[in-house]
Enzyme design. Structure first.
Site, mmCIF file in Angstrom:
data_model
loop_
_atom_site.group_PDB
_atom_site.id
_atom_site.type_symbol
_atom_site.label_atom_id
_atom_site.label_comp_id
_atom_site.label_asym_id
_atom_site.label_seq_id
_atom_site.Cartn_x
_atom_site.Cartn_y
_atom_site.Cartn_z
ATOM 1 N N SER A 292 -5.369 7.869 1.815
ATOM 2 C CA SER A 292 -4.106 7.615 2.510
ATOM 3 C C SER A 292 -4.356 7.258 3.994
ATOM 4 O O SER A 292 -4.996 6.234 4.253
ATOM 5 C CB SER A 292 -3.191 8.819 2.338
ATOM 6 O OG SER A 292 -1.872 8.539 2.739
ATOM 7 N N GLU B 39 -0.617 4.241 -5.979
ATOM 8 C CA GLU B 39 -1.091 5.624 -6.112
ATOM 9 C C GLU B 39 -1.889 5.742 -7.409
ATOM 10 O O GLU B 39 -1.455 5.251 -8.453
ATOM 11 C CB GLU B 39 0.093 6.586 -6.098
ATOM 12 C CG GLU B 39 0.734 6.646 -4.712
ATOM 13 C CD GLU B 39 1.890 7.645 -4.625
ATOM 14 O OE1 GLU B 39 2.306 8.172 -5.663
ATOM 15 O OE2 GLU B 39 2.358 7.880 -3.506
HETATM 16 CA CA LIG Z 1 1.349 9.767 5.559
#
Ligand SMILES: [Ca+2]
Ligand SMILES: [Ca+2]
Lengths: 243, 243
Positions: A126, A199
């Site tokens: 991320s 994701e």
């Molecule tokens: Ca974030």
């Protein structure tokens, strides 16, 4: 000009629907660390504020896989710790906060040089993936702090949008969709290609070879087009960033 | 210290579900402009790239209401144009792009001073609302360009989150919710109170009086709490930013 010896695994996120923390990427992380003869990791918790708590959470997952984990914040001199580390895992949270701290502690160039000369392997998730790319222009995070630059470590020469999602938030809500946001970026004269990692998706960087891995695919915004790439796709063409 | 004579109308967005462009705010915009004896507006299209197209779109809506509209980009010297304007409308798009252009053209301080001394009234929407506040730390936009600062015009001393929405994007998606993003900001030592304006909501700024107007309510993040405010609520307490 020497070829980069970079070894990196860039995850869209640590969480993926239907999996426990990092579980979707376990196989890839283990094979990546083993092939690089790594059994200890330094975890970089700077994208969040609770360094101890965040490090424990990651340690609890990764220790049982057979790797030791130590938080970078527990070292008196983080730059020195990175200099003698073989592998780092840079966790998610807020990209601006993370990049600002990396600049504050003068780690951006050290990490870049050590990854390029093959003496440091890099795992990011991320925000930790955003800072590994050319710049943080395509983070989803709120700009909660002003970093000295949006330029990032530059392990890869393009941009990544983690948590990539193509559906609209709500038909009644008028905020931009993710694709509209990325398209705004693509209109800028300084824009790079953007790899949108869904994701569950991750990018395996092996020197000049880039491969989509994980349990979900990815998209690439490039040359005014958006194209889909399946798990296993070779996207090494992204090396040629300047078109 | 002189009291600010500011007159501003800060819209969450120009679009609101169930209404045509700006229609939800028509009554407020007209009564605001009339009470300030304004019949011509300069439109600031800098948050988008198609200045002519964007200006026409706004003009087509506002002309029939009885106000003339001219794009700021059609003036050779934008600072001079602002200096002789009575009212500006700063449209939405990308907040980073908008703020960067306002700094480039040295308009940030001019607008602030003219609004404070009562010689310029300000209407903003979405990105145009973000730049009217203390800083752009709470924009939803992608950081597509690096502005010289995140500090903005500062017509009001707090922050606004436009297009505020409290529901989650999807239960399967692991990206942060809006509330989580704003909470990340609230953890920063430099954080201000944040007014979350739902789409259809706007803030009427009349000197030191701040009132929620429009067809939807708002929320305020302040002192580690989030509270709801209905249309008509007096939120003048936001003037006391330093707690
Ligand atoms: Ca974030
Ligand atoms: Ca926007």
């Amino acid at each position: 000009i020497m070829q980069s010896k970079r070894q990196a695994l860039l995850l869209s996120s640590s969480n993926c629907h239907g999996y426990s923390l990092l579980e979707f990427a376990k196989k890839e992380i283990c094979s990546f660390l083993n092939s690089n003869n790594v059994n200890e990791l330094i975890f970089v918790p700077y994208a969040q504020n609770n360094f101890d708590g965040y490090t424990s959470k990651i340690k609890d997952v990764i220790n049982p896989w057979g790797y030791s984990v130590k938080g970078l914040h527990t070292y008196e001199d983080p730059a020195k710790a990175i200099n003698s580390a073989k592998a780092i895992f840079v966790g998610g949270g807020n990209t601006f906060l993370l990049l600002n701290r990396l600049y504050e502690k003068k780690l951006v160039n050290i990490i870049k040089e050590k990854v390029d000369d093959g003496s440091l392997v890099y795992i990011g998730s991320s925000a930790g993936t955003n800072v590994a790319t050319h710049s943080i222009h395509t983070t989803n995070d709120m700009p909660i702090i002003y970093p000295p630059s949006f330029n990032a470590i530059g392990i890869v020469p393009f941009n990544i949008n983690p948590h990539y999602i193509d559906k609209v938030e709500s038909e009644k809500h008028k905020g931009e969709t993710r694709d509209q946001r990325i398209t705004e970026y693509m209109e800028m004269p300084h824009a790079n290609s953007v790899l949108g990692l869904r994701e569950g998706s991750l990018l395996y960087v092996n020197k000049n070879e880039f491969t989509i891995k994980g349990v979900a695919g990815a998209v690439i915004f490039r040359n005014k087009e958006k194209k889909e790439y399946e798990v296993g796709a070779d996207v090494s063409f992204l090396l040629e960033e300047k078109l």
